[in-house]
Each structure stands twice: as structure tokens, then as C-alpha cells.
Design a protein around this motif. Structure first.
Motif, PDB file in Angstrom:
ATOM      1  N   THR A  98       0.852  -1.189   0.000  1.00 58.54           N
ATOM      2  CA  THR A  98       0.000   0.000   0.000  1.00 58.54           C
ATOM      3  C   THR A  98       0.888   1.239   0.000  1.00 58.54           C
ATOM      4  OG1 THR A  98      -0.104   0.216   2.411  1.00 58.54           O
ATOM      5  CG2 THR A  98      -1.736  -1.227   1.371  1.00 58.54           C
ATOM      6  N   ILE A  99       0.298   2.369  -0.357  1.00 59.56           N
ATOM      7  CA  ILE A  99       1.043   3.630  -0.328  1.00 59.56           C
ATOM      8  C   ILE A  99       1.499   3.930   1.095  1.00 59.56           C
ATOM      9  CG2 ILE A  99       0.890   6.116  -0.743  1.00 59.56           C
ATOM     10  CD1 ILE A  99      -1.084   5.529  -2.977  1.00 59.56           C
ATOM     11  N   HIS A 100       0.662   3.610   2.073  1.00 60.20           N
ATOM     12  CA  HIS A 100       1.034   3.850   3.469  1.00 60.20           C
ATOM     13  C   HIS A 100       2.233   2.995   3.871  1.00 60.20           C
ATOM     14  CE1 HIS A 100      -3.124   5.463   3.548  1.00 60.20           C
ATOM     15  NE2 HIS A 100      -2.632   6.283   4.453  1.00 60.20           N
ATOM     16  N   SER A 101       2.255   1.738   3.430  1.00 57.34           N
ATOM     17  CA  SER A 101       3.382   0.870   3.783  1.00 57.34           C
ATOM     18  C   SER A 101       4.680   1.365   3.156  1.00 57.34           C
ATOM     19  CB  SER A 101       3.102  -0.565   3.321  1.00 57.34           C
ATOM     20  OG  SER A 101       2.009  -1.115   4.023  1.00 57.34           O
ATOM     21  N   MET A 102       4.611   1.820   1.907  1.00 56.43           N
ATOM     22  CA  MET A 102       5.807   2.364   1.268  1.00 56.43           C
ATOM     23  C   MET A 102       6.273   3.626   1.978  1.00 56.43           C
ATOM     24  SD  MET A 102       5.590   1.852  -2.842  1.00 56.43           S
ATOM     25  CE  MET A 102       7.253   2.538  -2.949  1.00 56.43           C
ATOM     26  N   SER A 103       5.327   4.457   2.396  1.00 54.84           N
ATOM     27  CA  SER A 103       5.684   5.679   3.128  1.00 54.84           C
ATOM     28  C   SER A 103       6.359   5.335   4.450  1.00 54.84           C
ATOM     29  CB  SER A 103       4.423   6.514   3.382  1.00 54.84           C
ATOM     30  OG  SER A 103       3.826   6.903   2.171  1.00 54.84           O
ATOM     31  N   ASP A 217       6.474  12.365   2.183  1.00 59.53           N
ATOM     32  CA  ASP A 217       6.503  13.332   1.090  1.00 59.53           C
ATOM     33  C   ASP A 217       7.582  14.387   1.336  1.00 59.53           C
ATOM     34  OD1 ASP A 217       5.025  14.547  -1.349  1.00 59.53           O
ATOM     35  OD2 ASP A 217       5.044  16.203   0.088  1.00 59.53           O
ATOM     36  N   ASN A 218       7.722  14.804   2.582  1.00 58.82           N
ATOM     37  CA  ASN A 218       8.765  15.777   2.915  1.00 58.82           C
ATOM     38  C   ASN A 218      10.154  15.196   2.646  1.00 58.82           C
ATOM     39  OD1 ASN A 218       6.788  17.541   3.733  1.00 58.82           O
ATOM     40  ND2 ASN A 218       7.029  17.119   5.917  1.00 58.82           N
ATOM     41  N   VAL A 219      10.349  13.931   2.995  1.00 55.43           N
ATOM     42  CA  VAL A 219      11.644  13.279   2.751  1.00 55.43           C
ATOM     43  C   VAL A 219      11.918  13.179   1.258  1.00 55.43           C
ATOM     44  CG1 VAL A 219      12.908  11.105   2.961  1.00 55.43           C
ATOM     45  CG2 VAL A 219      11.631  11.998   4.927  1.00 55.43           C
ATOM     46  N   LEU A 220      10.892  12.816   0.492  1.00 49.44           N
ATOM     47  CA  LEU A 220      11.065  12.622  -0.950  1.00 49.44           C
ATOM     48  C   LEU A 220      11.190  13.938  -1.710  1.00 49.44           C
ATOM     49  CD1 LEU A 220       8.553   9.695  -1.564  1.00 49.44           C
ATOM     50  CD2 LEU A 220      11.045   9.563  -1.499  1.00 49.44           C
ATOM     51  N   ALA A 221      11.072  15.065  -1.007  1.00 50.61           N
ATOM     52  CA  ALA A 221      11.358  16.347  -1.645  1.00 50.61           C
ATOM     53  C   ALA A 221      12.830  16.438  -2.046  1.00 50.61           C
ATOM     54  CB  ALA A 221      10.990  17.500  -0.701  1.00 50.61           C
ATOM     55  N   ASP A 222      13.660  15.631  -1.401  1.00 47.89           N
ATOM     56  CA  ASP A 222      15.059  15.509  -1.788  1.00 47.89           C
ATOM     57  C   ASP A 222      15.121  14.640  -3.049  1.00 47.89           C
ATOM     58  OD1 ASP A 222      17.720  14.442  -2.060  1.00 47.89           O
ATOM     59  OD2 ASP A 222      18.142  15.063  -0.010  1.00 47.89           O
ATOM     60  N   ASP A 223      15.500  15.243  -4.178  1.00 50.74           N
ATOM     61  CA  ASP A 223      15.495  14.508  -5.449  1.00 50.74           C
ATOM     62  C   ASP A 223      16.393  13.286  -5.420  1.00 50.74           C
ATOM     63  OD1 ASP A 223      13.658  16.153  -6.646  1.00 50.74           O
ATOM     64  OD2 ASP A 223      15.158  17.471  -7.550  1.00 50.74           O
ATOM     65  N   MET A 248      -1.367  11.471  -1.496  1.00 54.81           N
ATOM     66  CA  MET A 248      -1.064  10.189  -2.132  1.00 54.81           C
ATOM     67  C   MET A 248      -0.658  10.382  -3.592  1.00 54.81           C
ATOM     68  SD  MET A 248      -4.106   7.731  -0.759  1.00 54.81           S
ATOM     69  CE  MET A 248      -4.352   7.364   0.981  1.00 54.81           C
ATOM     70  N   GLU A 249      -1.361  11.270  -4.275  1.00 56.84           N
ATOM     71  CA  GLU A 249      -1.042  11.544  -5.677  1.00 56.84           C
ATOM     72  C   GLU A 249       0.385  12.057  -5.808  1.00 56.84           C
ATOM     73  OE1 GLU A 249      -2.725  14.295  -9.377  1.00 56.84           O
ATOM     74  OE2 GLU A 249      -3.201  14.811  -7.298  1.00 56.84           O
ATOM     75  N   ARG A 250       0.783  12.974  -4.943  1.00 54.35           N
ATOM     76  CA  ARG A 250       2.142  13.504  -4.987  1.00 54.35           C
ATOM     77  C   ARG A 250       3.167  12.402  -4.764  1.00 54.35           C
ATOM     78  NH1 ARG A 250       1.946  19.040  -1.493  1.00 54.35           N
ATOM     79  NH2 ARG A 250       3.989  18.244  -0.865  1.00 54.35           N
ATOM     80  N   PHE A 251       2.884  11.515  -3.833  1.00 59.21           N
ATOM     81  CA  PHE A 251       3.805  10.419  -3.538  1.00 59.21           C
ATOM     82  C   PHE A 251       3.977   9.525  -4.772  1.00 59.21           C
ATOM     83  CE2 PHE A 251       4.873   6.166  -2.130  1.00 59.21           C
ATOM     84  CZ  PHE A 251       5.843   6.382  -1.164  1.00 59.21           C
ATOM     85  N   VAL A 252       2.863   9.141  -5.390  1.00 64.06           N
ATOM     86  CA  VAL A 252       2.927   8.257  -6.561  1.00 64.06           C
ATOM     87  C   VAL A 252       3.687   8.916  -7.699  1.00 64.06           C
ATOM     88  CG1 VAL A 252       1.544   7.143  -8.355  1.00 64.06           C
ATOM     89  CG2 VAL A 252       0.843   6.987  -5.958  1.00 64.06           C
TER      90      VAL A 252
END
Length: 570
Positions: A98-103, A217-223, A248-252
């Protein structure tokens, strides 16, 4: 389009639309899959086809489901299907999650960036309520007296309402400081309480489900970090994309942009999680993020009687704004019944309307007794009553009426949030773990992904929401107030009605009048008891587990493998 011959042999019943999806090997993909169209089967076959063509290795494939139960079912079907076609790769390395598990995985690896412990706690819905209750004074203390002005007078009211607001703020990416500076006292109070709540989470090393997404999402702001996660995914597919929130959309999109092969599946007409900030905009807007996104459709309904399909099409026809091609005729977006000329002619959709709520219940009991006594159904568990809420004032009249007449019933208390987060009893194979011999009373949200031969939908308009809460949604949600008040409820009823295989019954009374969404449908239907009883009495409804084209012997093996595995897990 290229499809492994092993798949053709194992499942020769795949229709042309389904084959188009299965055979898509490269490039972004959006699949609009209506109810009863065989979506899960097609998604699984597409993954198998990618592996059989060596397009990617198992560890480079990711399938994201919307909830824990859906992910578990997908995993089970995927492994069983791979076994049937003789795939020899290591299917355990395929990431079905799930998206939550990946997060959560992102946060575990980068917890120091946020000041979290490596063993931070993830709060379930119940644990979140307990957390806010334990730290009530810290979060709400300075504002409780002012919140009482807006109807939040007791701690329980504050806790239940704030949980909904906090989830919306987080998943819609709303800045609490914008709310604080809004000039609206209610919004300011919610914004300040939210800031205090977030501080309390960080201080105790906790995250609720929405903050799992936000902080990842904050962590993944780092390219560099986003690239490391995304580059290991050769193909990623996301199920139920109509129900993803902005977050969720931003994460995907962040993890999916690095490989060029993202795929999403969903149906804008089945988007029913607006209360968590979700909406069909992400699904319909998905092609806008890519230059060469292919859009395919699965709109043949193999589940329901053609009359039920037509009624559902009428119900959702006014769902304006959710067609990717508004210039196309309405039929372009409708469900198409499978083999319409082969179904028996009987009253498969009708209404029940009593002079008062008591007469409505009496008619409803007459129908259930008639279905069972005439052996139209062989078991009460083939009947479901779907309501809009599990709240006591909604469910109790029906449950008490069934018990008074000695009709066994099972009240499923799974809420919409339980269904979303995967807590509560598993829905293995949709209906297999619901008790036999009992009419099922369940919410429309929890019924998603399930089906019954007979579905009774309580069409009463839900009681009005708090105007103050709606003002929050109206100002900060990406959907307007009219959308939540009308179209979201229309989609809830659409999901409920499309659960029916053989018979759909709509109920109402002057005390529980049907929602306006049913006006056109209601006018076209016969009313109990003025139906063709003889034609109905000749029917024998049987449970259809997979209402798709007849499977081959090898596809039947998949069902046996799943059944054996489920029994072993019990």
C-alpha cells in the motif's frame, strides 16, 4: 500489444478490452475500469504478462493497492496465477503493498530528518483517538471553550470532529498557518489545534496514517532520495487511483516519474473517500503529467443483470465533470451489460416505499421472507442491506425488525475508515468470511469490492453535516461544497447499487425520503408489491464468485489454490 501464449491458454475468456490492458508493455497507462469489469483479474494478468516477456525483473515491479486487505488479496491471486501459468521467477520479490506501507519504509530509513525515533509508533484510528484523548489539554485545552460555540461541546465531539478535520488538512496539503491567518475564527481554532497536535506527535515519536504520507513526502522532496526509490521500480501500478488524496497523488508521481512506466487503475464514478481528501481529479488528471499516456477502458459489466446496469447508468449519468472527454456521448462513459439478450426477464430492480418508516420495514421483511420461502435464494447470506452509516440510529431499526421476525442478520460495524486502513475483519475473496445464514447489514463504503445476488439499498438522504465542517471543506478542499454534498453521495449510492448481481431493491418512506440522486431512477421503476411475482418466483439466484467470462480449467485451479490457502490461514 503482445500477450504470452500461456495467458491465452490459461484464460481464453479475456475480452478485447481486457486483452488491450494485459498487452500494454511500455509507457504510462490509465485504465478506467467500471464495476464488474474484471479489473483485479486484468491487473494480475498484466503483471504476469510483463514478467513472462522479461520486461522487468520481479524486484522491479510494484503494485500498490488502496488498503491492507486489498493488497493481501492481490498478493494471493498474483502468486496463485503465476503458479498456474508456470512462471519460474521469484514472485516473492514482487512488491505488492500500500502507499502507506511504502511511506512507512521511507520514514524508517530517514527518520532522523524529521526528528523521529527509528521505532516510531504508527497510530491506528483507535490509537489516534486514544492519543488525542491522553493529550487533550495540550492539543485542545486553550481552544475548547471557543470550539463549544461551534457545537463541539463535549470532549467526544471535539475528538471525533477534529480527527476528520486533521485528516483532511494533512491529505489535502493545507497549510495550518493559512487557516490561522484566514480571518475565520473557526478555521483559526482548527489550525491552531492542528499545529499543537502535530507537535505532540513529533514529541512522542508517533505518526498517524495521514502523517506517514506527509512526512514521507517531505523526505522525498530531496530529489536524490526520490530517485533512489523510483529508479528501482521498472513498472509501478496503482489500484483504486480514484480514491487517492492530494498527498497520495504527490507520492505516486514522485516515485513513478523516474522509470516512465507508471500505470493507474480506477473509476471516477466510484470515488467515495472525499471525507479523507480523496477525489477523482487525480485519476482524470493523470495523463496530464505525461506526454504519451495511453487511456484504456474496461466497461463491460459481467456482474449484474442488464436492468441493474441500466438503473446504475441512470443514477450516475448526472455526475458532471468526471468525464475525460466531455464532448463524447454519455454512452461512451456508461457500463455495458454482458450478453444482454441472454438474461431472464423478471423484475430485477424495483422500489419499496411505505406510508411511514414502519410500513417500509414491513414491505422489506415481506421481500426477504418471499425470497427465502420461494427458494429464490437458498441462504440469507445471499442478501445484503447497504446503509450510508453504521451509526445506531441508522442501523437499529433494520436490525431490530429482522430479529423480531426471526430473520438472522449480521451487522458489520466496519466503518469507511476501517475499510480504507485495512483494520477489522478480513474480506477474503470479497464475501467468504461473512457469516453464512444471515442477512448482511453493511455500509456502502465497506461494501466496495464485494457482491451479492440480492442487494437492498436504503436510499434515505443522510442527516446534514455540520455547516462549520463543510465551510472548512468548501474553502480548502480541491472540491467545492456542491461536489461533496451531491456528487460524492451520488457515487456512494452508485457503488452500493453496483454490488447487486441478480436483484436490486431501493427503499424509502416519507420519514426516510430517497436522496435526490435517485429522482430519475425512482420514477422509472416498479414498486413493491406491484411487480410480476410469478416471474420473480421462477428465478433461482446462485452466488457468483467471479462474474466474468467462463474460466478455463486452469483458471479454476487458481480459485482452488486461493481457497486452500485461505483455509490454512484460518
Amino acid at each position: 500489444m503482445s500477450i504470452s501464449p500461456h495467458i491465452h491458454r490459461a484464460d481464453p475468456g479475456l475480452d478485447p478490452q481486457q486483452l488491450e490492458v494485459v498487452g500494454h508493455l511500455e509507457g504510462p497507462l490509465l485504465v478506467r475500469a467500471g464495476p464488474g469489469a474484471g479489473k483485479t483479474r486484468v491487473v494480475i494478468w498484466r503483471l504476469i504478462n510483463l514478467l513472462m516477456h522479461n520486461v522487468c525483473r520481479p524486484e522491479e515491479m510494484v503494485l500498490l493497492a488502496f488498503g491492507q486487505l486489498a493488497a493481501a488479496e492481490m498478493r494471493q491471486r498474483f502468486e496463485a496465477t503465476a503458479h498456474v501459468v508456470g512462471y519460474r521467477g521469484d514472485v516473492d520479490r514482487v512488491r505488492i503493498s500500500t502507499i502507506h506501507s511504502m511511506s512507512h519504509r521511507v520514514l524508517r530509513e530517514h527518520h532522523r530528518r524529521l526528528g523521529l525515533r527509528s521505532d516510531h509508533d504508527v497510530l491506528t484510528r483507535e490509537a489516534q483517538q486514544a492519543f488525542m484523548r491522553e493529550h487533550f489539554d495540550e492539543i485542545f485545552g486553550p481552544y475548547q471553550r471557543h470550539l463549544a460555540v461551534y457545537g463541539w461541546k463535549t470532549p467526544n465531539q471535539v475528538l471525533s470532529n477534529s480527527a476528520r478535520c486533521f485528516g483532511l488538512i494533512t491529505e489535502e496539503c493545507v497549510s495550518p498557518w493559512q487557516m490561522i491567518d484566514s480571518g475565520n475564527q473557526f478555521h483559526e481554532l482548527i489550525g491552531r489545534s492542528y499545529v499543537a497536535y502535530e507537535d505532540a506527535l513529533l514529541k512522542r515519536g508517533c505518526a498517524d496514517f495521514s502523517h506517514l504520507l506527509l512526512w514521507a513526502d517531505n523526505v522525498l522532496a530531496d530529489d536524490g532520495i526520490a530517485n533512489r526509490y523510483g529508479s528501482g521500480m521498472r513498472h509501478i501500478m496503482v489500484d483504486e487511483y480514484q480514491d487517492v488524496s492530494s498527498l497520495m497523488e504527490r507520492f505516486v508521481l514522485k516515485v513513478g516519474k523516474y522509470h516512465g512506466n507508471p500505470g493507474v487503475v480506477g473509476d471516477p464514478n466510484q470515488s467515495i473517500y472525499a471525507f479523507r481528501g480523496a477525489g477523482p481529479e487525480a485519476l482524470l488528471g493523470f495523463p496530464d503529467h505525461f506526454d504519451d499516456c495511453r487511456v484504456l477502458r474496461l466497461n463491460t459489466n459481467y456482474r449484474s443483470h442488464p436492468s441493474i446496469v441500466r438503473a446504475c447508468n441512470t443514477l450516475i449519468a448526472d455526475n458532471h465533470g468526471y468525464n475525460d472527454d466531455p464532448s463524447a456521448p454519455a454512452s461512451h462513459h456508461e457500463m455495458v451489460p454482458h450478453a444482454p439478450g441472454t438474461h431472464p426477464d423478471y423484475p430485477s430492480v424495483f422500489t419499496v416505499f411505505g406510508r411511514d418508516a414502519q410500513e417500509e420495514l414491513e414491505h422489506l421483511l415481506d421481500i426477504v421472507r418471499a425470497l427465502r420461502s420461494r427458494r429464490i435464494v437458498t441462504d440469507y447470506s445471499e442478501i445484503a442491506l447497504l446503509v450510508h452509516s453504521v451509526k445506531e440510529h441508522v442501523v437499529r431499526p433494520y436490525a431490530e425488525a429482522f430479529r423480531r421476525e426471526r430473520i438472522p442478520c449480521h451487522r458489520s460495524d466496519r466503518s469507511a475508515v476501517d475499510d480504507l486502513l485495512g483494520s477489522g475483519r478480513s474480506r477474503q475473496r470479497g464475501r467468504a468470511r461473512l457469516p453464512k445464514g444471515k442477512v448482511c447489514i453493511m455500509t456502502m463504503h465497506a461494501s466496495k469490492g464485494m457482491q451479492w445476488p440480492v442487494v437492498i439499498v436504503a436510499t434515505a438522504e443522510p442527516r446534514g453535516r455540520s455547516e462549520d465542517l463543510d465551510s472548512l471543506v468548501r474553502r480548502y478542499s480541491r472540491r467545492g461544497h456542491h461536489e461533496l454534498a451531491d456528487h460524492d453521495r451520488r457515487r456512494q449510492y452508485y457503488v452500493a447499487c453496483t454490488r447487486a448481481q441478480k436483484l436490486l431493491v431501493l427503499t424509502g418512506s416519507p420519514e426516510r425520503p430517497p436522496a435526490p440522486a435517485f429522482d430519475e431512477v425512482w420514477r422509472e421503476l416498479s414498486r413493491w408489491p406491484f411487480i410480476d411475482h410469478q416471474a420473480l418466483a421462477r428465478q433461482r439466484f446462485t452466488v457468483v464468485v467471479d462474474a466474468h467470462p467462463p474460466p478455463s480449467v486452469r483458471m479454476a485451479t487458481i480459485d482452488r489454490l486461493e481457497h486452500v490457502r485461505w483455509r490454512a490461514e484460518r
